[in-house]
Motif scaffolding. Structure first.
Motif, mmCIF file in Angstrom:
data_model
loop_
_atom_site.group_PDB
_atom_site.id
_atom_site.type_symbol
_atom_site.label_atom_id
_atom_site.label_comp_id
_atom_site.label_asym_id
_atom_site.label_seq_id
_atom_site.Cartn_x
_atom_site.Cartn_y
_atom_site.Cartn_z
ATOM 1 N N SER A 183 0.922 -1.069 0.045
ATOM 2 C CA SER A 183 0.052 -0.038 -0.059
ATOM 3 C C SER A 183 0.853 1.403 0.063
ATOM 4 C CB SER A 183 -0.929 -0.087 1.074
ATOM 5 O OG SER A 183 -1.760 -1.088 1.344
ATOM 6 N N LYS A 184 1.984 1.183 0.831
ATOM 7 C CA LYS A 184 2.761 2.274 1.005
ATOM 8 C C LYS A 184 3.454 2.671 -0.751
ATOM 9 C CE LYS A 184 3.997 2.118 5.877
ATOM 10 N NZ LYS A 184 4.925 1.809 6.739
ATOM 11 N N GLN A 185 3.771 1.578 -1.255
ATOM 12 C CA GLN A 185 4.509 1.837 -2.393
ATOM 13 C C GLN A 185 3.712 2.387 -3.655
ATOM 14 O OE1 GLN A 185 6.979 -1.705 -3.741
ATOM 15 N NE2 GLN A 185 6.376 -2.644 -1.834
ATOM 16 N N ILE A 186 2.345 1.889 -3.366
ATOM 17 C CA ILE A 186 1.338 2.225 -4.539
ATOM 18 C C ILE A 186 1.143 3.810 -4.482
ATOM 19 C CG2 ILE A 186 -1.081 2.252 -4.878
ATOM 20 C CD1 ILE A 186 -1.150 -0.750 -4.511
ATOM 21 N N ILE A 187 1.003 4.267 -2.878
ATOM 22 C CA ILE A 187 0.817 5.707 -2.757
ATOM 23 C C ILE A 187 2.118 6.440 -3.074
ATOM 24 C CG2 ILE A 187 0.529 7.210 -0.734
ATOM 25 C CD1 ILE A 187 -1.608 5.432 0.336
ATOM 26 N N GLU A 188 3.212 6.048 -2.813
ATOM 27 C CA GLU A 188 4.281 6.655 -3.249
ATOM 28 C C GLU A 188 4.529 6.837 -4.701
ATOM 29 O OE1 GLU A 188 7.449 4.340 -1.559
ATOM 30 O OE2 GLU A 188 7.140 5.157 0.516
ATOM 31 N N ARG A 189 3.957 5.839 -5.497
ATOM 32 C CA ARG A 189 4.268 5.863 -6.930
ATOM 33 C C ARG A 189 3.210 6.708 -7.706
ATOM 34 N NH1 ARG A 189 4.304 0.430 -10.568
ATOM 35 N NH2 ARG A 189 4.172 1.196 -12.640
ATOM 36 N N PHE A 190 1.744 6.489 -6.895
ATOM 37 C CA PHE A 190 0.654 7.420 -7.460
ATOM 38 C C PHE A 190 0.154 8.264 -6.441
ATOM 39 C CE2 PHE A 190 0.845 3.035 -9.321
ATOM 40 C CZ PHE A 190 0.638 3.417 -10.668
ATOM 41 N N PRO A 191 0.788 9.709 -6.432
ATOM 42 C CA PRO A 191 0.549 10.567 -5.348
ATOM 43 C C PRO A 191 -1.084 10.867 -5.101
ATOM 44 C CG PRO A 191 2.320 11.365 -6.575
ATOM 45 C CD PRO A 191 1.592 10.047 -7.443
ATOM 46 N N ARG A 192 -1.870 10.874 -6.214
ATOM 47 C CA ARG A 192 -3.164 11.089 -5.795
ATOM 48 C C ARG A 192 -4.014 10.113 -4.871
ATOM 49 N NH1 ARG A 192 -7.886 13.106 -10.146
ATOM 50 N NH2 ARG A 192 -9.687 12.185 -8.991
ATOM 51 N N ALA A 209 -11.103 -11.770 4.153
ATOM 52 C CA ALA A 209 -10.920 -10.500 4.942
ATOM 53 C C ALA A 209 -10.607 -9.492 4.194
ATOM 54 C CB ALA A 209 -10.072 -11.011 6.087
ATOM 55 N N GLY A 210 -10.125 -8.208 4.519
ATOM 56 C CA GLY A 210 -9.636 -6.993 3.942
ATOM 57 C C GLY A 210 -8.901 -6.215 4.811
ATOM 58 N N VAL A 211 -7.782 -5.389 4.245
ATOM 59 C CA VAL A 211 -7.098 -4.416 4.892
ATOM 60 C C VAL A 211 -7.286 -3.072 4.196
ATOM 61 C CG1 VAL A 211 -5.520 -6.147 6.097
ATOM 62 C CG2 VAL A 211 -4.936 -4.896 3.649
ATOM 63 N N LEU A 212 -7.264 -2.174 4.903
ATOM 64 C CA LEU A 212 -7.256 -0.596 4.075
ATOM 65 C C LEU A 212 -5.980 0.167 4.776
ATOM 66 C CD1 LEU A 212 -10.641 1.390 3.796
ATOM 67 C CD2 LEU A 212 -8.543 2.737 4.857
ATOM 68 N N TRP A 213 -5.383 1.006 3.907
ATOM 69 C CA TRP A 213 -4.197 1.648 4.194
ATOM 70 C C TRP A 213 -4.820 3.018 3.822
ATOM 71 C CZ3 TRP A 213 -0.044 2.143 7.203
ATOM 72 C CH2 TRP A 213 0.755 3.165 6.782
ATOM 73 N N ASP A 214 -4.703 4.075 4.632
ATOM 74 C CA ASP A 214 -5.276 5.297 4.422
ATOM 75 C C ASP A 214 -3.875 6.511 4.257
ATOM 76 O OD1 ASP A 214 -4.566 5.856 7.068
ATOM 77 O OD2 ASP A 214 -6.113 6.540 7.945
ATOM 78 N N GLY A 215 -2.865 5.770 4.301
ATOM 79 C CA GLY A 215 -1.491 6.651 4.208
ATOM 80 C C GLY A 215 -0.920 6.737 5.544
ATOM 81 N N LYS A 216 -1.666 6.407 6.539
ATOM 82 C CA LYS A 216 -1.188 6.659 8.021
ATOM 83 C C LYS A 216 -1.300 5.346 8.839
ATOM 84 C CE LYS A 216 -1.871 11.605 8.194
ATOM 85 N NZ LYS A 216 -2.544 12.705 8.870
ATOM 86 N N LYS A 217 -2.528 4.941 8.607
ATOM 87 C CA LYS A 217 -3.017 3.697 9.421
ATOM 88 C C LYS A 217 -3.468 2.435 8.579
ATOM 89 C CE LYS A 217 -5.972 2.580 13.375
ATOM 90 N NZ LYS A 217 -6.974 2.969 14.210
#
Length: 334
Positions: A217-226, A246-254
């Protein structure tokens, strides 16, 4: 699309008849949202024949708006489904060449009119996999939605059997994802579409750890800033009839993690990811500011989808919230 499925667990070679229903990635999400009371419009291109009209009527039956569906082309795309059992996996055969949507071109849809008064636009990786024209129109829609300040979401939905027109998912998808706010996928999607790999994941062993996806998730957000949120569905396949879900959600912080459900008697798993996305969009709308509850709603909704035959998740908000509350008894309601 038209879905033609073998009855029960019959193999293609055994079947003497096929069950006909309709379905497809974005359409499945639209039906889920309409079930939950959300005003939704589905945009596609259908042939001007009885099958195209039947497909449109089916969407209308579930409360999905069809005002912006184009008419044209020669045929409706088809997929054939053989449902697996225990150690034998399900099989899908696509027949989408020269379908109406595969021959769509930019400029055919007035996206400004489509998006007037809208808040959200959802697309899946299935659409750009169909043809260059479909990929171009998908990009056209994303750019106009961004210009008009809509929230844009996508399900990466990698389908290796669809990418046949000379380009790979890795060549086409990044430009589309770059214009997206919310991204849903699983371990195969992240790997095959974006080249990002989780560590410590063993889906074939029936065990998936949500924490392994934080780095993805961190890599995706770093690669795609939007991108603001990355959600991963966690399916552990014990066998074709028994999955953990199940599922997980990353909001950029948590990193938010959902409860894990054991689905031991799967009726139909096709559309499971779409039902998750429909539940997530509803949850983000209805439980604004509560990403944990939105995630839990999505997982519970898609858990219930595994008990419903066909692509569409025909469950209510009340049924989903009942499961969220811990009632998985399946007792008769009377």
């Amino acid at each position: 699309m038209l879905r033609l499925a073998t009855p029960g667990y019959l193999r293609f070679s055994q079947a003497t008849e096929l069950s006909a229903t309709f379905g497809g990635g974005e359409a499945n999400v639209a039906v889920s949202l309409a079930n939950y009371g959300i005003n939704v419009e589905f945009v596609t291109r259908l042939p001007d024949n009885d099958l195209g009209r039947a497909c449109k009527m089916d969407l209308q039956k579930y409360g999905v708006g069809t005002e912006h569906i184009l008419t044209g082309g020669e045929r409706l795309g088809i997929y054939f489904l053989e449902t697996g059992a225990v150690s034998r996996g399900s099989k899908v055969i696509y027949d989408r060449a020269h379908s109406a949507i595969s021959e769509i071109k930019t400029g055919m849809i007035d996206w400004e009119k489509v998006f007037e008064g809208a808040d959200w636009f959802h697309w899946t990786g299935i659409t750009p996999a169909i043809s260059q024209g479909a990929a171009d129109v998908c990009l056209e829609a994303i750019q106009k939605a961004s210009e008009m300040s809509l929230t844009v979401s996508c399900d990466l939905n990698f389908r290796k059997n669809l990418w046949k027109y000379g380009k790979s998912a890795g060549e086409v998808m990044p430009e589309l994802v770059a214009g997206t706010d919310i991204v849903l996928g699983n371990e195969e999607d992240a790997s095959m579409v974006l080249g990002i790999h989780p560590e410590g994941v063993d889906v074939t062993g029936g065990h998936v750890e949500g924490a392994a996806y934080e780095s993805v998730s961190k890599q995706i957000i770093e690669r795609f800033p939007r991108v603001k949120k990355v959600i991963t569905t966690l399916r552990g396949s014990v066998n074709a009839n028994h999955n953990s879900w199940a599922g997980v959600l990353w909001d950029g912080k948590k990193l938010y993690e959902s409860p894990t459900y054991q689905i031991t008697h799967i009726v139909d798993r096709v559309g499971g990811g779409d039902s998750f996305m429909g539940g997530l969009i509803f949850g983000l709308f209805s439980y604004e500011g509560n990403d944990q509850k939105a995630l839990n709603f999505a997982v519970a909704a898609s858990c219930l989808k595994h008990t419903v035959y066909g692509d569409f998740n025909q469950v209510t908000v009340e049924e989903v919230e009942k499961l969220m509350g811990g009632d998985a008894s399946g007792r008769v309601a009377r």
